[in-house]
Design a protein around this motif. Structure first.
Motif, short mmCIF file in Angstrom:
data_model
loop_
_atom_site.label_atom_id
_atom_site.label_comp_id
_atom_site.label_asym_id
_atom_site.label_seq_id
_atom_site.Cartn_x
_atom_site.Cartn_y
_atom_site.Cartn_z
N TYR A 1 11.95 20.64 -26.59
CA TYR A 1 11.17 21.41 -27.57
C TYR A 1 12.07 22.26 -28.42
CZ TYR A 1 6.39 20.40 -26.35
OH TYR A 1 5.19 19.79 -26.20
N LEU B 1 13.58 19.93 -30.89
CA LEU B 1 12.60 19.43 -31.85
C LEU B 1 12.25 20.51 -32.87
CD1 LEU B 1 10.54 17.23 -32.71
CD2 LEU B 1 8.94 18.26 -31.12
N TYR B 2 11.88 21.68 -32.38
CA TYR B 2 11.42 22.71 -33.32
C TYR B 2 12.56 23.34 -34.10
CZ TYR B 2 6.65 22.23 -31.82
OH TYR B 2 5.40 21.73 -31.59
N LEU C 1 2.04 25.53 -32.06
CA LEU C 1 1.98 24.07 -32.00
C LEU C 1 2.39 23.56 -30.62
CD1 LEU C 1 3.39 23.04 -35.49
CD2 LEU C 1 1.06 22.75 -34.66
N ALA C 2 3.41 24.16 -30.03
CA ALA C 2 3.89 23.69 -28.73
C ALA C 2 2.81 23.88 -27.66
CB ALA C 2 5.17 24.42 -28.33
N CYS D 1 -0.20 23.57 -28.00
CA CYS D 1 -1.25 22.57 -28.17
C CYS D 1 -1.13 21.46 -27.14
CB CYS D 1 -1.19 21.93 -29.57
SG CYS D 1 -1.88 22.99 -30.81
N ILE D 2 0.07 21.23 -26.63
CA ILE D 2 0.24 20.09 -25.73
C ILE D 2 -0.61 20.24 -24.49
CG2 ILE D 2 2.24 20.93 -24.45
CD1 ILE D 2 3.23 18.03 -24.50
N VAL E 1 -4.92 21.37 -26.21
CA VAL E 1 -5.76 20.38 -26.88
C VAL E 1 -6.45 19.45 -25.86
CG1 VAL E 1 -5.70 18.36 -28.38
CG2 VAL E 1 -4.68 20.49 -29.13
N VAL F 1 -0.81 15.74 -30.45
CA VAL F 1 -0.28 15.64 -29.09
C VAL F 1 0.91 14.69 -29.05
CG1 VAL F 1 -0.82 15.08 -26.70
CG2 VAL F 1 -2.48 16.28 -28.09
N ASN G 1 3.99 16.39 -30.09
CA ASN G 1 4.49 17.30 -29.06
C ASN G 1 4.97 16.57 -27.82
OD1 ASN G 1 4.45 20.05 -29.72
ND2 ASN G 1 2.24 19.99 -29.83
N PRO H 1 9.69 14.72 -27.69
CA PRO H 1 10.47 15.34 -26.61
C PRO H 1 10.65 14.42 -25.41
CG PRO H 1 8.82 16.85 -27.41
CD PRO H 1 8.52 15.53 -28.03
N ILE I 1 -6.29 26.07 -33.91
CA ILE I 1 -5.85 24.68 -34.09
C ILE I 1 -6.46 23.79 -33.00
CG2 ILE I 1 -3.87 23.12 -34.10
CD1 ILE I 1 -2.16 25.49 -35.03
#
Lengths: 301, 262
Positions: free
Chosen positions: B116, B119-120, B134-135, B137-138, B141, A20, A23, A27, B74
């Motif tokens: 994002y 970043l990616y 993965l994004a 997941c924010i 999760v 987390v 992510n 950003p 994940i």
């Protein structure tokens, strides 16, 4: 439950924290960084200090006026859908059959809107409410009311709110239904012996049990409605004019449309802070309620 | 009796827009734009034929379902140990950490879209399923941790202690005893992860070069206007994965909501 103190638990949390943080923090720092700078393209940035924030929070400036107007629309939208979805969700939950095949079919239909991709939700309502090809728009026009959501701001708002109610009332209803199911039959029997009216049963037995799930429902609905983007973007595109330009739509317009990264970033930060503050209040109330309940109910909650 | 009427009226209101979408998907564009009929006068499969014969539509579905599946795997696998820690131990900063996790569920996707992308792109994952998985997941999760923590708190501590006395190591206890006990909770969490990853559009569109099914749907808009029939057919097809998932969990929807953190 009494928890034992053990800081080694951090090792169990570490994967989540790393994922987390990757992510969120990188950003977020990028946004913070942009918010203090101005750009004239070509990846050249100039320090602007608190300039964007001052402009943003000053309603008389162009950016500030725009921001407060969009903020007002977002707040109105969130309050509007909460005022409809919460009572309607409770009503539907009270009307649901307790078990049997009817319940199973009902649950499947109710869960369906929740799993429709958000852009498709927009598409569905666009097709449904257009005056020329949509069943709803055509019917309203057929009874003599001139209905065209792309021209009339009030009607555009009506479509957006109806769409959100269609999309999410089921979530509130399902949460309430689960809450109602956790009430032991003995409570109802006691109420019957006491000769309690239907209203009294709702007020003194059902509503208190619903408090917690309603809190979760309101929290989830507030978060998601306040940052709604895709559905209004597909249905109205923020129009007619700017009448349905909620915060997210305005933000994406500034960031990706005009490429004003500094303005958009400052707006993002203020926007996020507002959401966080409101959610923090909800969360604190929720946690306080939890710690006041000494005994866990029959169904772990 | 009036209760049943309200309930069925609600269900009908839910179904009408969906029915209209399905109805339009079986009509040709001529019929859509010239007449108003409650069911297709001339049912046609031409809209679906367009989709099934164009490889980019099929690839779009496969791409989207892949990142949704990856994201669910994940999210659940990292959330399991964390939820256990939150439900069983108190540790330095646990409450702050929990709230911080939840704040990410609250952060507007519009805020993160551009960072994002940067970043990616910079780590070379742009335009891959991993970037979107993965994004997402924010927000998934934190949600998974929240749901699983609720289910785990319902399992008595005594089970952990008994297992320890019986000589189970922690990983063996966790996999052999604990996970089966909260299997329904994992199901509920997976359902929500699937749901929120499948329905999300903004990040999926930002992080890929028109590969996700949601961005391919924008192709129905061309210079000559919108291809309504094709748009409706694509919409109907995107309902199918969700409907399948609901069908598989239909007996657990109510139970899932009741047993979870509700």
């Amino acid at each position: 439950m009494i928890k034992s103190v053990d800081n080694r638990a951090w090792f169990l949390v570490l994967p989540v924290f790393a994922l987390v943080a990757f992510n969120a923090i990188v950003p977020l720092m990028t946004v913070v960084n942009y918010s203090f700078q101005d750009s004239f393209g070509n990846n050249q940035f100039f320090w602007n200090g608190l300039g964007w924030y001052q402009e943003l929070l000053d309603p008389s400036s162009e950016l500030g006026g725009r921001f407060f107007a969009a903020l007002g629309r977002s707040a109105a939208f969130s309050l509007g859908i909460l005022a409809i979805e919460v009572p309607l969700g409770i009503l539907v939950a009270l009307c649901m059959p307790r078990d049997g095949a009817q319940l199973a079919i009902g649950l499947v239909i109710m869960a369906l809107p929740l799993l429709v991709p958000w852009n498709v939700v927009g598409t569905i309502w666009l097709l449904y409410t257009r005056p020329d090809i949509g069943l709803f728009g055509w019917l309203i026009n057929a009874v003599g009311i001139d209905f065209n959501a792309t021209k009339n701001a009030a009607q555009a708002w009506f479509v957006l709110i109806a769409m959100d109610v269609w999309h999410w009332t089921s979530l509130v209803a399902l949460l309430c239904f689960a809450g109602l199911k956790s009430i032991p039959d003995a409570y109802y029997q006691a109420a019957r012996i006491d000769g309690a009216s239907r209203l009294a049963i709702f007020r003194y037995i059902e509503l208190p049990k619903l408090g917690r799930v309603l809190m979760i429902g309101v929290l989830l609905r507030f978060m998601d409605s306040f940052m709604i983007y895709t559905e209004p973007f597909v249905v109205t595109g923020g129009g007619p004019g700017n009448s349905t330009t909620v915060l997210s739509i305005d933000l994406v317009k500034i960031a990706l449309g005009q490429f004003d990264l500094g303005k958009a970033a400052a707006m993002s930060i203020v926007y996020t802070l507002i959401v966080l503050t409101v959610c923090w209040v909800f969360y604190t109330v929720l946690v306080t309620r939890d710690s006041q309940t000494v005994e866990r109910p029959e169904v772990p909650s | 009796m009036s209760r049943r009427i309200i309930f069925y009226a609600y269900l009908v209101c839910l179904m009408l827009p969906l029915y209209w979408l399905i109805n339009l998907s079986f009509k040709a564009n001529v019929e859509i734009s010239t007449t108003m009929t409650l069911w297709p006068a001339v049912p046609t499969l031409s809209n679906y034929a367009v989709i099934f014969t164009a490889p980019e539509w099929f690839d779009g579905f496969r791409f989207s379902l892949t990142y949704v599946a990856l994201n669910t795997i994940i999210s659940i696998s990292v959330a399991l140990p964390a939820a256990y820690a939150f439900s069983r131990y108190s540790f330095l900063g646990d409450k702050h950490l929990f709230f911080w996790l939840l704040t990410n569920r609250m952060a507007p996707a519009a805020v993160f879209a551009l960072p994002y992308f940067n970043l990616y792109s910079s780590i070379g994952l742009f335009d891959t399923v991993w970037a979107v998985a993965l994004a997402h997941c924010i927000f998934n999760v934190p949600l998974a941790v929240w749901i699983l923590e609720g289910f785990m708190s319902g399992v008595p501590r005594e089970i952990d202690e008994t297992a320890r006395i019986d000589g189970y190591s922690f990983p063996r206890f966790f996999i052999k005893i604990f996970i089966p006990l909260i299997a329904s909770g994992i199901g509920v969490a997976a359902f929500f992860c699937f749901m929120f990853s499948w329905v999300e559009l903004l990040l999926a569109r930002t992080l890929t070069n028109s590969k996700a099914i949601s961005s391919i749907m924008t192709r129905t808009v061309s210079a000559s206007g919108i291809d309504w029939g094709l748009l409706a057919a694509a919409g109907v097809l995107t309902l199918i994965p969700g409907a399948l998932v609901i069908w598989f969990v239909r007996n657990h929807i109510a139970k899932g909501f009741a047993l979870g953190r509700v």
